[in-house]
Design an enzyme around this catalytic site. Structure first.
Site, PDB file in Angstrom:
ATOM      1  N   TYR A 280      11.747  -4.844  10.994  1.00  0.00           N
ATOM      2  CA  TYR A 280      11.724  -5.819   9.887  1.00  0.00           C
ATOM      3  C   TYR A 280      12.870  -6.822   9.996  1.00  0.00           C
ATOM      4  O   TYR A 280      12.716  -7.994   9.612  1.00  0.00           O
ATOM      5  CB  TYR A 280      11.691  -5.085   8.538  1.00  0.00           C
ATOM      6  CG  TYR A 280      10.320  -4.546   8.295  1.00  0.00           C
ATOM      7  CD1 TYR A 280       9.990  -3.224   8.609  1.00  0.00           C
ATOM      8  CD2 TYR A 280       9.291  -5.377   7.853  1.00  0.00           C
ATOM      9  CE1 TYR A 280       8.704  -2.749   8.463  1.00  0.00           C
ATOM     10  CE2 TYR A 280       8.003  -4.920   7.706  1.00  0.00           C
ATOM     11  CZ  TYR A 280       7.712  -3.609   8.026  1.00  0.00           C
ATOM     12  OH  TYR A 280       6.420  -3.146   7.905  1.00  0.00           O
TER      13      TYR A 280
ATOM     14  N   VAL B 160       3.698 -11.494   4.080  1.00  0.00           N
ATOM     15  CA  VAL B 160       5.044 -11.161   3.601  1.00  0.00           C
ATOM     16  C   VAL B 160       6.049 -12.248   4.012  1.00  0.00           C
ATOM     17  O   VAL B 160       7.243 -12.098   3.797  1.00  0.00           O
ATOM     18  CB  VAL B 160       5.467  -9.762   4.115  1.00  0.00           C
ATOM     19  CG1 VAL B 160       4.631  -8.690   3.434  1.00  0.00           C
ATOM     20  CG2 VAL B 160       5.352  -9.644   5.637  1.00  0.00           C
TER      21      VAL B 160
ATOM     22  N   HIS C  54       1.704  -7.561  -0.854  1.00  0.00           N
ATOM     23  CA  HIS C  54       2.263  -6.609   0.122  1.00  0.00           C
ATOM     24  C   HIS C  54       3.773  -6.735   0.258  1.00  0.00           C
ATOM     25  O   HIS C  54       4.353  -6.237   1.225  1.00  0.00           O
ATOM     26  CB  HIS C  54       1.593  -6.801   1.484  1.00  0.00           C
ATOM     27  CG  HIS C  54       0.162  -6.355   1.504  1.00  0.00           C
ATOM     28  ND1 HIS C  54      -0.716  -6.731   2.499  1.00  0.00           N
ATOM     29  CD2 HIS C  54      -0.544  -5.582   0.655  1.00  0.00           C
ATOM     30  CE1 HIS C  54      -1.910  -6.189   2.256  1.00  0.00           C
ATOM     31  NE2 HIS C  54      -1.829  -5.492   1.135  1.00  0.00           N
TER      32      HIS C  54
ATOM     33  N   THR D 291      -8.058 -13.832   6.795  1.00  0.00           N
ATOM     34  CA  THR D 291      -7.850 -12.388   6.796  1.00  0.00           C
ATOM     35  C   THR D 291      -9.043 -11.710   7.463  1.00  0.00           C
ATOM     36  O   THR D 291     -10.178 -12.130   7.325  1.00  0.00           O
ATOM     37  CB  THR D 291      -7.624 -11.827   5.373  1.00  0.00           C
ATOM     38  OG1 THR D 291      -7.447 -10.410   5.425  1.00  0.00           O
ATOM     39  CG2 THR D 291      -8.766 -12.163   4.434  1.00  0.00           C
ATOM     40  N   SER D 292      -8.732 -10.630   8.182  1.00  0.00           N
ATOM     41  CA  SER D 292      -9.781  -9.931   8.944  1.00  0.00           C
ATOM     42  C   SER D 292     -10.596  -8.995   8.063  1.00  0.00           C
ATOM     43  O   SER D 292     -11.594  -8.443   8.494  1.00  0.00           O
ATOM     44  CB  SER D 292      -9.142  -9.119  10.076  1.00  0.00           C
ATOM     45  OG  SER D 292      -8.283  -8.118   9.509  1.00  0.00           O
TER      46      SER D 292
ATOM     47  N   ALA E 288      -7.206 -22.785  10.147  1.00  0.00           N
ATOM     48  CA  ALA E 288      -6.886 -23.017   8.732  1.00  0.00           C
ATOM     49  C   ALA E 288      -6.327 -24.417   8.477  1.00  0.00           C
ATOM     50  O   ALA E 288      -6.632 -25.042   7.454  1.00  0.00           O
ATOM     51  CB  ALA E 288      -5.883 -21.961   8.259  1.00  0.00           C
TER      52      ALA E 288
HETATM   53  C1  BV8 Z   1      -3.264   1.619  -0.674  1.00  0.00           C
HETATM   54  C2  BV8 Z   1       2.957  -5.033   5.114  1.00  0.00           C
HETATM   55  C3  BV8 Z   1      -3.683   3.048  -2.527  1.00  0.00           C
HETATM   56  C4  BV8 Z   1       3.407  -4.420   6.376  1.00  0.00           C
HETATM   57  C5  BV8 Z   1       0.645  -4.478   5.120  1.00  0.00           C
HETATM   58  C6  BV8 Z   1      -9.541   4.342   5.483  1.00  0.00           C
HETATM   59  C7  BV8 Z   1     -10.501   3.456   5.034  1.00  0.00           C
HETATM   60  C8  BV8 Z   1     -10.181   2.462   4.132  1.00  0.00           C
HETATM   61  C9  BV8 Z   1      -8.879   2.321   3.659  1.00  0.00           C
HETATM   62  C10 BV8 Z   1      -7.921   3.187   4.115  1.00  0.00           C
HETATM   63  C11 BV8 Z   1      -8.238   4.195   5.015  1.00  0.00           C
HETATM   64  N1  BV8 Z   1      -7.104   4.875   5.269  1.00  0.00           N
HETATM   65  C12 BV8 Z   1      -6.069   4.336   4.570  1.00  0.00           C
HETATM   66  C13 BV8 Z   1      -6.564   3.310   3.854  1.00  0.00           C
HETATM   67  C14 BV8 Z   1      -5.810   2.435   2.931  1.00  0.00           C
HETATM   68  C15 BV8 Z   1      -4.967   1.453   3.725  1.00  0.00           C
HETATM   69  C16 BV8 Z   1      -5.847   0.641   4.644  1.00  0.00           C
HETATM   70  O1  BV8 Z   1      -6.576  -0.224   4.196  1.00  0.00           O
HETATM   71  N2  BV8 Z   1      -5.761   0.942   5.963  1.00  0.00           N
HETATM   72  C17 BV8 Z   1      -6.548   0.190   6.912  1.00  0.00           C
HETATM   73  C18 BV8 Z   1      -5.739  -0.025   8.203  1.00  0.00           C
HETATM   74  C19 BV8 Z   1      -7.824   0.982   7.185  1.00  0.00           C
HETATM   75  N3  BV8 Z   1      -4.345   0.593   2.748  1.00  0.00           N
HETATM   76  C20 BV8 Z   1      -3.169   0.944   2.216  1.00  0.00           C
HETATM   77  O2  BV8 Z   1      -2.512   1.899   2.569  1.00  0.00           O
HETATM   78  C21 BV8 Z   1      -2.693   0.066   1.078  1.00  0.00           C
HETATM   79  N4  BV8 Z   1      -2.337   0.894  -0.042  1.00  0.00           N
HETATM   80  O3  BV8 Z   1      -4.421   1.681  -0.331  1.00  0.00           O
HETATM   81  O4  BV8 Z   1      -2.727   2.314  -1.746  1.00  0.00           O
HETATM   82  C22 BV8 Z   1      -3.998   2.245  -3.726  1.00  0.00           C
HETATM   83  C23 BV8 Z   1      -4.805   1.121  -3.636  1.00  0.00           C
HETATM   84  C24 BV8 Z   1      -5.096   0.407  -4.775  1.00  0.00           C
HETATM   85  C25 BV8 Z   1      -4.577   0.804  -6.006  1.00  0.00           C
HETATM   86  C26 BV8 Z   1      -3.762   1.929  -6.072  1.00  0.00           C
HETATM   87  C27 BV8 Z   1      -3.459   2.664  -4.935  1.00  0.00           C
HETATM   88  C28 BV8 Z   1      -1.465  -0.712   1.475  1.00  0.00           C
HETATM   89  C29 BV8 Z   1      -1.847  -1.716   2.514  1.00  0.00           C
HETATM   90  C30 BV8 Z   1      -0.644  -2.632   2.777  1.00  0.00           C
HETATM   91  C31 BV8 Z   1      -0.118  -2.384   4.159  1.00  0.00           C
HETATM   92  N5  BV8 Z   1       0.891  -3.377   4.478  1.00  0.00           N
HETATM   93  N6  BV8 Z   1       1.589  -5.375   5.328  1.00  0.00           N
HETATM   94  C32 BV8 Z   1       3.887  -5.504   7.286  1.00  0.00           C
HETATM   95  O5  BV8 Z   1       3.447  -6.660   7.162  1.00  0.00           O
HETATM   96  O6  BV8 Z   1       4.699  -5.152   8.134  1.00  0.00           O
HETATM   97  S1  BV8 Z   1      -0.919  -4.814   5.640  1.00  0.00           S
HETATM   98  C33 BV8 Z   1      -0.907  -5.972   6.869  1.00  0.00           C
HETATM   99  O7  BV8 Z   1      -2.311  -6.204   7.173  1.00  0.00           O
HETATM  100  C34 BV8 Z   1      -0.396  -7.357   6.485  1.00  0.00           C
HETATM  101  O8  BV8 Z   1       0.019  -7.466   5.141  1.00  0.00           O
HETATM  102  C35 BV8 Z   1      -1.630  -8.223   6.698  1.00  0.00           C
HETATM  103  O9  BV8 Z   1      -1.658  -9.318   5.885  1.00  0.00           O
HETATM  104  C36 BV8 Z   1      -2.674  -7.264   6.350  1.00  0.00           C
HETATM  105  C37 BV8 Z   1      -4.078  -7.605   6.605  1.00  0.00           C
HETATM  106  O10 BV8 Z   1      -4.191  -8.190   7.859  1.00  0.00           O
HETATM  107  P1  BV8 Z   1      -4.666  -9.739   7.885  1.00  0.00           P
HETATM  108  O11 BV8 Z   1      -3.761 -10.514   7.004  1.00  0.00           O
HETATM  109  O12 BV8 Z   1      -6.109  -9.813   7.611  1.00  0.00           O
HETATM  110  O13 BV8 Z   1      -4.320 -10.127   9.364  1.00  0.00           O
HETATM  111  P2  BV8 Z   1      -5.190  -9.798  10.663  1.00  0.00           P
HETATM  112  O14 BV8 Z   1      -4.316 -10.040  11.836  1.00  0.00           O
HETATM  113  O15 BV8 Z   1      -5.878  -8.480  10.489  1.00  0.00           O
HETATM  114  O16 BV8 Z   1      -6.350 -10.903  10.647  1.00  0.00           O
HETATM  115  C38 BV8 Z   1      -6.000 -12.250  10.811  1.00  0.00           C
HETATM  116  C39 BV8 Z   1      -7.253 -13.052  10.516  1.00  0.00           C
HETATM  117  O17 BV8 Z   1      -6.916 -14.434  10.598  1.00  0.00           O
HETATM  118  C40 BV8 Z   1      -8.352 -12.814  11.539  1.00  0.00           C
HETATM  119  O18 BV8 Z   1      -9.588 -12.667  10.855  1.00  0.00           O
HETATM  120  C41 BV8 Z   1      -8.356 -14.086  12.389  1.00  0.00           C
HETATM  121  O19 BV8 Z   1      -9.670 -14.450  12.792  1.00  0.00           O
HETATM  122  C42 BV8 Z   1      -7.837 -15.103  11.422  1.00  0.00           C
HETATM  123  N7  BV8 Z   1      -7.097 -16.205  12.056  1.00  0.00           N
HETATM  124  C43 BV8 Z   1      -6.284 -16.128  13.141  1.00  0.00           C
HETATM  125  N8  BV8 Z   1      -5.804 -17.361  13.393  1.00  0.00           N
HETATM  126  C44 BV8 Z   1      -6.299 -18.189  12.447  1.00  0.00           C
HETATM  127  C45 BV8 Z   1      -7.123 -17.448  11.591  1.00  0.00           C
HETATM  128  N9  BV8 Z   1      -7.787 -18.000  10.563  1.00  0.00           N
HETATM  129  C46 BV8 Z   1      -7.609 -19.318  10.346  1.00  0.00           C
HETATM  130  N10 BV8 Z   1      -6.844 -20.106  11.124  1.00  0.00           N
HETATM  131  C47 BV8 Z   1      -6.174 -19.577  12.181  1.00  0.00           C
HETATM  132  N11 BV8 Z   1      -5.423 -20.371  12.941  1.00  0.00           N
END
Ligand code: BV8
Length: 237
Positions: free
Chosen positions: A60, A102, A118, A185-186, A228
């Site tokens: 971080y 973030v 987040h 977002t993905s 974007a």
């Molecule tokens: C929670 C901080 C309970 C860290 C982050 C099994 C199934 C389903 C869910 C779960 C599971 N097991 C566990 C879970 C829950 C888990 C989860 O979802 N896991 C996933 C991996 C399966 N979630 C949690 O643990 C969350 N907490 O559930 O608590 C609860 C819930 C509700 C109410 C009460 C209790 C906590 C999740 C937070 C984790 N922390 N970030 C850090 O940053 O170091 S998440 C991390 O991923 C980032 O924040 C990021 O923003 C986030 C999502 O990723 P994206 O932003 O979408 O980024 P990504 O790279 O994936 O995609 C980029 C997109 O942009 C792509 O689509 C691409 O095409 C596009 N792109 C690229 N370039 C461009 C573009 N678009 C436009 N223009 C461009 N130029």
């Protein structure tokens, strides 16, 4: 068609990609990107912080320093323009920006009605006295908490398995949304990835602006693909 009164926008890492901030799942096959051969999902967890605090703090510290050299892009600026203009365009209109990111680029671009669900790189959280502090420097040297003086500061980031911030505010905004827009977002991370289904349940229009189709693409009434910095200003203006 009448203009939507309340717009809720969700952004992800793709909105900051053209500012030079790596996305998470930008690996060649769209798989998880790595940091020093660690998957982000393996470092961004409370368990990792207990197991190897120095590794997590260095991860971080590196990212906190890196974002301070980046600038908001045309997409960030267009969303700030929309928030400022909407109440005058539609009586009682509002724009709520929920970001998974973030970095501080939305705020620096001028977005004000902003929910960083987040957490934020530029904030430190004291696990001893539960205070939070604007923070731009490293945490690896265990600086004392400005409030209680203990060396118990951690990144003010929501890790996997932790509860995202201001979920009540997000649900309140979603409950009155006429339009939900997901940008850069993905759709891989919950609960953010589920917001589009909430929007559909309450009958809001749903629009996805992304470089390529997200995992939740089928839930959107409309999807526009492209970088974007092109498709967000095109949509806003
Ligand atoms: C929670 C901080 C309970 C860290 C982050 C099994 C199934 C389903 C869910 C779960 C599971 N097991 C566990 C879970 C829950 C888990 C989860 O979802 N896991 C996933 C991996 C399966 N979630 C949690 O643990 C969350 N907490 O559930 O608590 C609860 C819930 C509700 C109410 C009460 C209790 C906590 C999740 C937070 C984790 N922390 N970030 C850090 O940053 O170091 S998440 C991390 O991923 C980032 O924040 C990021 O923003 C986030 C999502 O990723 P994206 O932003 O979408 O980024 P990504 O790279 O994936 O995609 C980029 C997109 O942009 C792509 O689509 C691409 O095409 C596009 N792109 C690229 N370039 C461009 C573009 N678009 C436009 N223009 C461009 N130029």
């Amino acid at each position: 068609m009448s203009l939507p009164q309340h717009i809720v926008i969700l952004t992800g890492a793709g909105v900051s990609a053209e500012s030079g901030i790596d996305t998470f799942r930008s690996g060649a096959n769209g798989g998880p990107s790595l940091w020093e051969q660690h998957r982000v999902e393996d470092v961004a967890t409370p368990e990792a912080f207990v197991r190897d605090p120095d590794l997590v703090l260095r991860f971080y510290d590196m990212r906190r320093a890196a974002i301070q050299e980046k600038l908001p892009n045309a997409a960030h600026r267009a969303l700030a323009r929309l928030e400022r203009a909407w109440p005058a365009k539609v009586p009682g209109g509002s724009v709520t920006l929920v970001t998974q990111n973030v970095d501080d680029l939305h705020r620096r671009a001028g977005s004000d009605n902003l929910i960083p669900m987040h957490g934020q790189h530029l904030s430190a959280w004291c696990t001893a006295c539960d205070s939070r502090h604007a923070w731009t420097g490293p945490l690896i040297d265990r600086p004392p908490c400005p409030t209680c003086g203990t060396a118990a500061l951690r990144p003010d980031i929501v890790w996997f398995g932790e509860v995202p911030y201001r979920m009540d505010d997000i649900h309140d905004a979603m409950a009155r949304a006429d339009l939900f827009v997901s940008i850069g977002t993905s759709g891989a991370v919950y609960p953010a990835a589920g917001f589009v289904r909430l929007a559909r349940e309450i009958g809001a229009e749903t629009l996805e602006l992304n470089l390529d189709r997200s995992q939740g693409s089928a839930w959107f009434h409309d999807t526009r693909l492209g970088p974007a910095t092109q498709i967000v200003p095109d949509w806003v203006d």
